[in-house]
Design a protein around this motif. Structure first.
Motif, PDB file in Angstrom:
ATOM      1  N   GLU A   9       0.824  -1.210   0.000  1.00 34.07           N
ATOM      2  CA  GLU A   9       0.000   0.000   0.000  1.00 34.07           C
ATOM      3  C   GLU A   9       0.856   1.258   0.000  1.00 34.07           C
ATOM      4  OE1 GLU A   9      -2.338  -0.802   3.468  1.00 34.07           O
ATOM      5  OE2 GLU A   9      -4.006  -1.669   2.312  1.00 34.07           O
TER       6      GLU A   9
ATOM      7  N   ASP B  70       1.198  -3.885  -9.890  1.00 31.93           N
ATOM      8  CA  ASP B  70       2.008  -4.223  -8.718  1.00 31.93           C
ATOM      9  C   ASP B  70       2.961  -5.380  -9.004  1.00 31.93           C
ATOM     10  OD1 ASP B  70       0.923  -2.233  -7.122  1.00 31.93           O
ATOM     11  OD2 ASP B  70      -0.646  -3.522  -6.304  1.00 31.93           O
TER      12      ASP B  70
ATOM     13  N   ARG C 225      -6.452  -2.573  -5.463  1.00 37.68           N
ATOM     14  CA  ARG C 225      -5.186  -2.251  -6.114  1.00 37.68           C
ATOM     15  C   ARG C 225      -5.116  -2.913  -7.483  1.00 37.68           C
ATOM     16  NH1 ARG C 225      -1.384   0.424  -3.579  1.00 37.68           N
ATOM     17  NH2 ARG C 225       0.139  -0.303  -5.118  1.00 37.68           N
TER      18      ARG C 225
END
Length: 606
Positions: free
Chosen positions: A358, A394, A389
């Protein structure tokens, strides 16, 4: 009928030619020979501007008696040619190089000795592991180069002087796609370059390189070329002799070059090369020998004598199915078992990792991954899936960093096909994909199994089908057998590429239907190891203790793992630092956990 490349490999050592660049320098070529000052130094352009010189070079080595000549196409791809403004000529120059070599090989072939043209495919000037180029762009460049070589008639692909395992995997992906499109396969040689430091340019040792390339069934021959002379190659050749299930290739330089007046000079005499290469063939079973930088026709003549005189030694390699990072190897079947897969780099299971994600604190994530090494982990499970997300974004950042910064092999943990593919395109080593199942039939599993085949990955298969998760022993085994048959027969995976997860469920939930879940899992592991002994088994052990207090979880996980390993469990996903050796668990706690695992309801009425 002439013998094939494979036929001859079974009989004797094949001999490749010698150096291209250093021998072209002896022709004293001018800038006009190269087609102008802007192309000077572009040896591949000589296939257009001075094809007779390239042909003379091939004849020089064919007269020396070699079996295989390499095309003048080492850098004939758009990435390298762009430096000369020739990127659009990649296919044409590759095709021309192939035609020149193929015609020469055919003219020198006789009924008793066939000559081959091998398409030389170099590493380009980019390192994808360092982010110099994206996988898809590099694969497209290789595909065009290989298309020109194949259409020009080469007999073999030689992907050589590999410096980055991700670059090698990209070239193999292009070759595989080309073979599918052309409906024809050529023999493939992969040759890595190990520097005098003992590793490839990106830091990979011979074990990591072999582990990464071994699963690719399009690769017939694996070995080494360039960078050093034969003396410096000996230990790595010995490793391949003892471990590689593929034919072995060895093409050393004429020693390590010495800079004399700004020019690279090679001092290894033909007789010195012969001494080492005789040993490599006669004692270590090397199947293909040749010369790289600095080697002349005189060097090659001595190799022809070796081929005529000695048969490659018979080998009995002992290869253990493994996975790799860019730097190291972990076996899928540890002795003593199990192989420990660290679970902390998982956004779903680790609060700390999720918080770092995060904050996008990637340096701390790398450190968290490295911490698991000291805890005893052999492989790391990596999952970036978290609600709210962008998992694809990521995973790209995580794998880009983990690829070069984390020494342990990685397991890609995602339910999204596109995320798995993105991670595989960034990973240089041999990964594990976690996971497939038949919840949607074979539709989604087919996509992931295709990726595993393309990238040489191992795959975790869960005992889940269209009816849901399997709780009973026989159902678990039936699903595993069904997945196995599909993966092997439809996608060409091997037993050793498959890792079966028989699933375990919370034992402290109080649910009646889960009381025998641990016992059923243990029995299923035992049965599948009996039916498919070359396949592997895995469990997320901590699922069994979900919902219990931390200190109880540690004990239950440790005891359950002990009995699962006794049944044949190979691998376990766990917080390695929280697993206790059984002797450290007090007798009372151990017995209570055993009774819970085997559903001995001694205290059910209390």
């Amino acid at each position: 009928m002439q013998k094939s490349f494979y036929d001859i490999l079974k009989e004797r050592a094949l001999v490749f030619d010698g150096a291209t660049g250093s021998n072209l320098q002896t022709f004293n070529l001018t800038e006009d020979d190269f087609g102008g000052k802007e192309y000077e130094g572009c040896n591949e352009y000589l296939c257009k501007s001075k094809p007779d010189v390239v042909r003379q070079l091939h004849s020089y080595f064919l007269d020396a008696g070699c079996d295989v000549i390499e095309t003048d196409s080492f850098g004939a791809n758009s990435i390298v040619l762009a430096e000369y403004g020739l990127s659009e000529m990649d296919y044409d120059l590759s095709y021309r190089a192939a035609r020149i070599a193929k015609i020469a090989a055919e003219e020198y072939s006789t009924s008793g000795r066939r000559r081959f043209a091998a398409g030389s495919i170099g590493p380009t000037t980019k390192l994808p592991s360092l982010g110099h180029i994206k996988f898809d762009e590099m694969e497209a460049a290789y595909y065009r180069q290989m298309s020109g070589l194949m259409d020009g008639g080469v007999d073999i692909f030689c992907i050589e002087t590999c410096q980055d395992l991700l670059q090698t995997k990209t070239a193999l992906s292009a070759a595989r796609r080309l073979f599918e499109d052309k409906k024809k396969k050529l023999p493939v040689i992969v040759s890595i370059t190990i520097e005098s430091t003992g590793t490839m340019l990106m830091g990979s040792d011979i074990a990591a390189a072999l582990t990464t390339i071994e699963p690719f069934d399009i690769v017939d021959v694996f070995g080494m070329n360039c960078a050093t002379g034969p003396m410096e190659m000996e230990e790595n050749i010995r490793y391949l002799s003892h471990n590689s299930p593929k034919y072995i290739f060895c093409m050393p330089n004429a020693g390590i070059p010495e800079n004399v007046g700004g020019k690279a000079c090679y001092h290894l005499k033909p007789e010195e090369l012969s001494k080492y290469m005789t040993h490599f063939v006669k004692d270590l079973g090397v199947n293909i020998i040749g010369g790289c930088c600095g080697t002349t026709a005189e060097h090659i003549r001595t190799l022809v004598e070796i081929s005529d005189r000695y048969t490659p030694a018979k080998r009995n390699p002992e290869y253990s199915p493994s996975v790799s990072s860019l730097y190291s190897v972990s076996t899928l079947r540890n002795v003593p078992a199990p192989t420990l897969i660290g679970e902390r780099c998982n956004a779903n299971g680790s609060k700390k990792f999720r918080e770092l994600l995060e904050r996008e604190d990637y340096d701390a994530m790398v450190n968290m991954a490295k911490d698991q090494i000291s805890e005893g982990a052999h492989i790391l499970d990596v999952c970036a899936a978290y609600v709210g997300r962008d998992e694809s974004k990521d995973i790209e950042e995580i794998f880009r960093r983990f690829n070069t910064a984390v020494p342990l092999p990685l397991m890609i943990d995602s339910t999204e096909v596109s995320v798995i593919e993105k991670a595989l395109k960034l990973y240089a080593g041999r990964a594990i994909i976690n996971s497939i199942n038949f919840e949607e039939g074979t539709r989604k599993a087919d996509k992931i199994l295709s990726l595993a085949k393309r990238f040489g990955a191992a795959v975790v298969a869960l005992s889940i089908d269209e009816d849901g998760q399997a709780y009973e022993t026989q159902k678990k085994v039936d699903i595993a057998m069904r997945i196995h048959e599909h993966a092997v027969k439809v996608h060409g995976l091997r037993d050793e590429d498959l890792i079966f997860d028989m699933l375990t469920f919370p034992l402290g939930s109080g649910q009646e239907e889960l009381r025998k879940s641990a016992l059923n899992t243990i029995n299923a592991i035992r049965e599948i190891k009996k039916l498919l002994p070359e396949c592997h088994t895995i469990l997320g052990i901590s699922n069994s203790s979900f919902g219990l207090k931390p200190e109880i979880r540690h004990i239950l996980n440790s005891v359950f793992m002990h009995y699962a390993v006794e049944a044949g469990l190979d691998m376990v996903i766990v917080h390695a630092g929280k697993i206790l050796p059984l002797y450290k668990v007090d007798e009372r706690g151990r017995e209570l956990c055993r009774q819970l695992i085997f559903d001995e309801r001694k205290y059910a009425e209390e």
